[in-house]
Design a protein around this motif. Structure first.
Motif, PDB file in Angstrom:
ATOM      1  N   ILE A   1      82.976  19.322  79.620  1.00 42.85           N
ATOM      2  CA  ILE A   1      83.748  19.284  78.375  1.00 42.85           C
ATOM      3  C   ILE A   1      85.219  19.035  78.676  1.00 42.85           C
ATOM      4  N   ILE A   2      85.756  19.741  79.649  1.00 40.32           N
ATOM      5  CA  ILE A   2      87.164  19.544  80.033  1.00 40.32           C
ATOM      6  C   ILE A   2      87.389  18.125  80.531  1.00 40.32           C
ATOM      7  N   ASP A   3      86.471  17.620  81.370  1.00 34.36           N
ATOM      8  CA  ASP A   3      86.605  16.245  81.863  1.00 34.36           C
ATOM      9  C   ASP A   3      86.581  15.242  80.704  1.00 34.36           C
ATOM     10  N   GLY A   4      85.667  15.434  79.750  1.00 30.41           N
ATOM     11  CA  GLY A   4      85.594  14.527  78.607  1.00 30.41           C
ATOM     12  C   GLY A   4      86.899  14.485  77.830  1.00 30.41           C
ATOM     13  N   LEU A   5      87.487  15.645  77.622  1.00 33.17           N
ATOM     14  CA  LEU A   5      88.760  15.705  76.904  1.00 33.17           C
ATOM     15  C   LEU A   5      89.889  15.104  77.741  1.00 33.17           C
ATOM     16  N   LYS A   6      89.849  15.316  79.061  1.00 29.33           N
ATOM     17  CA  LYS A   6      90.868  14.719  79.938  1.00 29.33           C
ATOM     18  C   LYS A   6      90.783  13.194  79.952  1.00 29.33           C
ATOM     19  N   TYR A   7      89.569  12.656  79.861  1.00 29.29           N
ATOM     20  CA  TYR A   7      89.398  11.204  79.830  1.00 29.29           C
ATOM     21  C   TYR A   7      89.835  10.601  78.502  1.00 29.29           C
ATOM     22  N   GLY A   8      90.102  11.443  77.509  1.00 28.75           N
ATOM     23  CA  GLY A   8      90.673  10.940  76.266  1.00 28.75           C
ATOM     24  C   GLY A   8      89.857  11.146  75.014  1.00 28.75           C
ATOM     25  N   ALA A   9      88.733  11.855  75.109  1.00 31.47           N
ATOM     26  CA  ALA A   9      87.951  12.119  73.895  1.00 31.47           C
ATOM     27  C   ALA A   9      88.746  13.027  72.960  1.00 31.47           C
ATOM     28  N   ASP A  10      88.563  12.825  71.672  1.00 29.60           N
ATOM     29  CA  ASP A  10      89.207  13.668  70.676  1.00 29.60           C
ATOM     30  C   ASP A  10      88.411  14.930  70.402  1.00 29.60           C
ATOM     31  N   ASP A  11      87.123  14.878  70.688  1.00 29.43           N
ATOM     32  CA  ASP A  11      86.256  16.042  70.500  1.00 29.43           C
ATOM     33  C   ASP A  11      85.063  15.877  71.427  1.00 29.43           C
ATOM     34  N   TYR A  12      84.367  16.971  71.681  1.00 23.44           N
ATOM     35  CA  TYR A  12      83.205  16.980  72.570  1.00 23.44           C
ATOM     36  C   TYR A  12      82.189  17.908  71.946  1.00 23.44           C
ATOM     37  N   ILE A  13      81.036  17.365  71.609  1.00 22.98           N
ATOM     38  CA  ILE A  13      79.992  18.151  70.960  1.00 22.98           C
ATOM     39  C   ILE A  13      78.764  18.169  71.864  1.00 22.98           C
ATOM     40  N   PRO A  14      78.414  19.351  72.379  1.00 24.93           N
ATOM     41  CA  PRO A  14      77.218  19.433  73.221  1.00 24.93           C
ATOM     42  C   PRO A  14      75.942  19.244  72.398  1.00 24.93           C
ATOM     43  N   LYS A  15      74.962  18.556  73.005  1.00 24.15           N
ATOM     44  CA  LYS A  15      73.633  18.431  72.412  1.00 24.15           C
ATOM     45  C   LYS A  15      72.820  19.647  72.820  1.00 24.15           C
ATOM     46  N   PRO A  16      71.939  20.123  71.969  1.00 19.93           N
ATOM     47  CA  PRO A  16      71.720  19.695  70.587  1.00 19.93           C
ATOM     48  C   PRO A  16      72.829  20.211  69.677  1.00 19.93           C
ATOM     49  N   PHE A  17      73.027  19.544  68.566  1.00 16.82           N
ATOM     50  CA  PHE A  17      74.070  19.916  67.618  1.00 16.82           C
ATOM     51  C   PHE A  17      73.493  19.869  66.218  1.00 16.82           C
ATOM     52  N   SER A  18      74.157  20.516  65.293  1.00 16.34           N
ATOM     53  CA  SER A  18      73.711  20.456  63.896  1.00 16.34           C
ATOM     54  C   SER A  18      74.372  19.256  63.222  1.00 16.34           C
ATOM     55  N   VAL A  19      73.645  18.623  62.339  1.00 10.47           N
ATOM     56  CA  VAL A  19      74.155  17.455  61.623  1.00 10.47           C
ATOM     57  C   VAL A  19      75.373  17.816  60.760  1.00 10.47           C
ATOM     58  N   PRO A  20      75.340  18.908  59.990  1.00  9.17           N
ATOM     59  CA  PRO A  20      76.538  19.234  59.202  1.00  9.17           C
ATOM     60  C   PRO A  20      77.782  19.449  60.079  1.00  9.17           C
ATOM     61  N   MET A  21      77.598  20.062  61.244  1.00 13.37           N
ATOM     62  CA  MET A  21      78.744  20.276  62.139  1.00 13.37           C
ATOM     63  C   MET A  21      79.260  18.938  62.659  1.00 13.37           C
ATOM     64  N   LEU A  22      78.370  18.036  63.037  1.00  9.90           N
ATOM     65  CA  LEU A  22      78.786  16.715  63.502  1.00  9.90           C
ATOM     66  C   LEU A  22      79.568  15.994  62.402  1.00  9.90           C
ATOM     67  N   LEU A  23      79.039  15.977  61.191  1.00 11.78           N
ATOM     68  CA  LEU A  23      79.715  15.287  60.093  1.00 11.78           C
ATOM     69  C   LEU A  23      81.078  15.897  59.794  1.00 11.78           C
ATOM     70  N   ALA A  24      81.177  17.212  59.848  1.00  7.36           N
ATOM     71  CA  ALA A  24      82.468  17.872  59.618  1.00  7.36           C
ATOM     72  C   ALA A  24      83.474  17.490  60.699  1.00  7.36           C
ATOM     73  N   ARG A  25      83.023  17.421  61.925  1.00  8.22           N
ATOM     74  CA  ARG A  25      83.934  17.052  63.014  1.00  8.22           C
ATOM     75  C   ARG A  25      84.321  15.581  62.943  1.00  8.22           C
ATOM     76  N   MET A  26      83.398  14.734  62.516  1.00  6.28           N
ATOM     77  CA  MET A  26      83.739  13.328  62.307  1.00  6.28           C
ATOM     78  C   MET A  26      84.821  13.210  61.236  1.00  6.28           C
ATOM     79  N   ASP A  27      84.629  13.904  60.121  1.00  3.04           N
ATOM     80  CA  ASP A  27      85.625  13.883  59.044  1.00  3.04           C
ATOM     81  C   ASP A  27      86.978  14.383  59.536  1.00  3.04           C
ATOM     82  N   ALA A  28      86.975  15.444  60.327  1.00  9.04           N
ATOM     83  CA  ALA A  28      88.231  16.005  60.828  1.00  9.04           C
ATOM     84  C   ALA A  28      88.963  15.027  61.738  1.00  9.04           C
TER      85      ALA A  28
END
Length: 128
Positions: A96-123
């Motif tokens: 997760i730290i590496d993903g953010l260091k490479y420039g990701a704006d967010d990091y969501i581990p699988k499995p994830f809930s669809v409502p949480m993914l959509l909320a984070r996309m909106d954010a």
């Protein structure tokens, strides 16, 4: 925001090699009103991401051709503003730290809930 900028923000690129996951993400995003393109490998995903057509990239890490960390890093070399959310089964703190260091704006581990993914996309899109 101009109409053209708004249209770009509705375009989502999904870079995911697992077809079942990709199809589910496409369906969810389309139901939410996004226009979606899918790339099944890192090389194609990078080329699409750099095309300027997308307002958001959903990026897996374990991809054929080029891993997601490299894709993220290469996107950031060319485009500092394109929102990137990593979706990955790699869920250690280091990943997760590496993903953010490479420039990701967010990091969501699988499995994830669809409502949480959509909320984070909106954010992420609100901030872009």
């Amino acid at each position: 925001m101009t109409e053209q900028q708004h249209a770009v923000n509705l375009n989502v690129l999904i870079v995911e090699d697992e077809i079942a996951i990709a199809e589910g993400l496409v369906d969810v995003c389309e139901l939410k009103g996004y226009h979606v393109k899918h790339a099944a490998d890192g090389i194609t995903g990078l080329a699409e991401a750099l095309s300027g057509k997308y307002g958001l990239v959903l990026l897996d890490l374990m991809l054929p051709g080029m891993d997601g960390f490299t894709v993220c890093d290469k996107i950031r070399e060319k485009d500092k503003d394109l929102p990137i959310i990593i979706l990955s089964a790699k869920n250690s703190d280091k990943d997760i730290i590496d993903g953010l260091k490479y420039g990701a704006d967010d990091y969501i581990p699988k499995p994830f809930s669809v409502p949480m993914l959509l909320a984070r996309m909106d954010a992420v899109l609100r901030r872009s």
